[in-house]
Enzyme design. Structure first.
Site, mmCIF file in Angstrom:
data_model
loop_
_atom_site.group_PDB
_atom_site.id
_atom_site.type_symbol
_atom_site.label_atom_id
_atom_site.label_comp_id
_atom_site.label_asym_id
_atom_site.label_seq_id
_atom_site.Cartn_x
_atom_site.Cartn_y
_atom_site.Cartn_z
ATOM 1 N N LYS A 104 0.835 -1.218 0.000
ATOM 2 C CA LYS A 104 0.000 0.000 0.000
ATOM 3 C C LYS A 104 0.862 1.258 0.000
ATOM 4 O O LYS A 104 0.573 2.210 -0.723
ATOM 5 C CB LYS A 104 -0.923 -0.007 1.231
ATOM 6 C CG LYS A 104 -1.920 -1.147 1.245
ATOM 7 C CD LYS A 104 -2.920 -0.995 2.382
ATOM 8 C CE LYS A 104 -2.269 -1.082 3.748
ATOM 9 N NZ LYS A 104 -1.639 -2.396 3.975
ATOM 10 N N ARG B 96 -8.973 1.990 10.293
ATOM 11 C CA ARG B 96 -8.528 0.684 10.765
ATOM 12 C C ARG B 96 -9.700 -0.211 11.125
ATOM 13 O O ARG B 96 -9.559 -1.424 11.177
ATOM 14 C CB ARG B 96 -7.645 0.853 12.008
ATOM 15 C CG ARG B 96 -6.226 1.266 11.737
ATOM 16 C CD ARG B 96 -5.509 1.560 13.031
ATOM 17 N NE ARG B 96 -5.614 0.448 13.966
ATOM 18 C CZ ARG B 96 -4.665 -0.447 14.171
ATOM 19 N NH1 ARG B 96 -3.546 -0.376 13.489
ATOM 20 N NH2 ARG B 96 -4.822 -1.413 15.048
ATOM 21 N N ARG C 44 12.281 -10.292 4.107
ATOM 22 C CA ARG C 44 12.787 -8.920 4.205
ATOM 23 C C ARG C 44 13.928 -8.859 5.214
ATOM 24 O O ARG C 44 13.880 -9.471 6.273
ATOM 25 C CB ARG C 44 11.652 -7.979 4.608
ATOM 26 C CG ARG C 44 12.058 -6.505 4.640
ATOM 27 C CD ARG C 44 10.844 -5.606 4.615
ATOM 28 N NE ARG C 44 9.922 -5.854 5.720
ATOM 29 C CZ ARG C 44 8.753 -5.252 5.831
ATOM 30 N NH1 ARG C 44 8.356 -4.381 4.923
ATOM 31 N NH2 ARG C 44 7.960 -5.524 6.848
ATOM 32 N N ARG D 121 13.757 -8.664 11.175
ATOM 33 C CA ARG D 121 13.083 -8.042 12.308
ATOM 34 C C ARG D 121 12.133 -9.038 12.964
ATOM 35 O O ARG D 121 11.561 -9.906 12.319
ATOM 36 C CB ARG D 121 12.284 -6.814 11.862
ATOM 37 C CG ARG D 121 13.106 -5.693 11.259
ATOM 38 C CD ARG D 121 12.237 -4.467 11.053
ATOM 39 N NE ARG D 121 10.979 -4.826 10.416
ATOM 40 C CZ ARG D 121 9.917 -4.027 10.363
ATOM 41 N NH1 ARG D 121 9.963 -2.853 10.941
ATOM 42 N NH2 ARG D 121 8.822 -4.404 9.751
ATOM 43 N N ARG E 273 -0.691 -10.976 12.899
ATOM 44 C CA ARG E 273 -1.136 -9.692 12.353
ATOM 45 C C ARG E 273 -2.189 -9.895 11.264
ATOM 46 O O ARG E 273 -3.148 -9.124 11.162
ATOM 47 C CB ARG E 273 0.062 -8.932 11.789
ATOM 48 C CG ARG E 273 1.013 -8.392 12.853
ATOM 49 C CD ARG E 273 2.332 -7.962 12.264
ATOM 50 N NE ARG E 273 2.178 -6.936 11.261
ATOM 51 C CZ ARG E 273 3.138 -6.585 10.413
ATOM 52 N NH1 ARG E 273 4.306 -7.193 10.448
ATOM 53 N NH2 ARG E 273 2.920 -5.632 9.524
#
Length: 436
Positions: free
Chosen positions: A237, A312, A346, A380, A391
């Site tokens: 996004k 949200r 990542r 991370r 999530r």
């Protein structure tokens, strides 16, 4: 004696592993608490009490989230249920994590008990032990005096070594200058490469869209272009918002950027937001909307904007609908497996978090170090598979009703987020032109 030393080392290792596992356990509960809009502890306790299963007191919840103790399995599962709903996958994940932490606690328990006994014993020192300590102090002072004499005798050798140290320092400075120059070249190379990619993406999109009736121009000529971007973590996004804002000539308004702006400027809202975030809480929906509406009053947002990160939940969507008209809600859809592929691969530089790599799509060329500054790169904790699945579960719970909210108004357009960046941008512009 060697076996005893190995046992002691193993016991200390058990304690360290348990303490690390307990800290991760508490951090996971805090992340879950924040992702679920950080409900007040008393609200969680009241809901658990009404459910009639396990009593969750405010103090016990605070201890669990701060890592002061490991709660019981029933307490843990009820707390997770209150935060994320009765999701069997999430429940099983937390049941497994609790069992692993409990097992480490049992292994560390004997050492912890012995440590407490030793601390208690050290608090009671007899007069005889005090006299022994004084004798040892005298002996140590004499030893210090002897060492000082040896140090003075060695001063000549130190002076001689000083010249050698100067030569080593000079050599090190030359090497540091060489490394810095190399880093500057690498940085320039990376920046040039990024500029080439952006130029190529612009040209590719321009060639693709020029074959039709220029949907970009159609959108640019619209009197109202108020967009909301929707999509799961890792959908791209932020990347698409930046490109669309450039092509459509409207500002990209990110909720995260607004928060950082107010906190950095130390506005009243920024100070309040920082205090809330430091206490593990999110901003109330009304204040979040107030911050966004204040930004929308700027002159650059009068014709349109691209909202990223808001709303949200359905409550925020309903509040926004009362104050500002949304023309289109663009949903970028990617399969869950693609989200996991994008985020778990990542890697981020430990020295500068803006240096980001991807093991598949954008691998670095220096092994486990950053191509730009040479610092180590790492995965991370937020990009671990377990936290990403968590999530995604929270996103599905909160975002699906938001999509339905806009579908009822007939303004949702869904596109695939798969493929190259410019291909996704092309789909987005065509979809926006059609729904207009």
């Amino acid at each position: 004696m060697g076996t005893s030393g190995a046992d002691q080392s193993g016991s200390l290792d058990h304690v360290g592993r348990y303490e690390e596992a307990l800290a991760r356990f508490a951090d996971g509960l805090q992340e879950l608490h924040i992702d679920c809009d950080a409900p007040a502890f008393r609200d969680i306790a009241e809901k658990a009490k009404n459910a009639g299963r396990v009593n969750l007191s405010v103090s016990a919840i605070s201890e669990a989230l701060s890592g002061r103790r490991l709660p019981s399995i029933d307490f843990t599962l009820e707390l997770v249920r209150q935060l994320s709903g009765n999701d069997a996958v999430i429940q099983q994940k937390w049941r497994d994590q609790w069992r692993a932490t409990k097992q480490l606690q049992r292994r560390a328990q004997p050492t912890l008990r012995e440590r407490r006994r030793a601390q208690s014993a050290r608090s009671e020192i007899s007069a005889e032990e005090v006299e022994d300590l004084r004798t040892q102090e005298i002996a140590l002072r004499r030893e210090v005096e002897r060492l000082q004499e040896e140090a003075r005798a060695a001063s000549f050798l130190i002076s001689k070594a000083h010249a050698d140290a100067e030569r080593v320092i000079a050599s090190a400075r030359e090497e540091a200058a060489r490394i810095l120059a190399s880093a500057d070249k690498n940085l320039l190379r990376v920046r040039n490469h990024a500029a080439e990619l952006l130029h190529a993406a612009d040209e590719a999109l321009g060639r693709s869209l020029s074959r039709e009736e220029a949907p970009i121009e159609t959108l640019r000529n619209r009197s109202s272009l108020r967009l909301v971007l929707l999509g799961p973590p890792g959908a791209g996004k932020g990347t698409q918002a930046a490109f669309l804002a450039k092509y459509l000539q409207v500002p990209h308004i990110s909720l995260g950027d607004l928060l950082r702006h107010h906190i950095g400027k130390q506005t009243d809202l920024g100070r309040y937001a920082r205090d809330r975030l430091n206490r593990g809480k999110l901003l109330e929906d009304e204040l979040t909307l107030q911050m966004v509406l204040r930004r929308l009053k700027n002159s650059d947002a009068q014709r349109g904007f691209i909202l990223d990160g808001l709303p949200r939940n359905v409550h925020q969507a309903a509040l926004a609908a009362d104050s500002v008209q949304i023309d289109t809600a663009l949903e970028i859809a990617v399969p869950e497996q693609e989200t996991l592929l994008r985020l778990t691969n990542r890697r981020v530089c430990t020295r500068d978090s803006s240096h980001v790599y991807h093991l598949i799509y954008n691998p670095n060329k220096s092994g486990d170090t950053c191509d730009i500054c040479g610092a180590p790169i790492y995965l991370r904790e937020d990009d671990s598979e377990g936290l990403i699945r968590q999530r995604l579960a929270v996103y599905r719970q909160l975002a699906s009703p938001v999509v339905d909210f806009y579908k009822e108004r007939g303004i949702v357009s869904t596109i695939s987020g798969m493929g190259k960046v410019h291909e996704v941008t092309e789909r987005a512009i065509k979809a926006l032109a059609v729904i207009a």
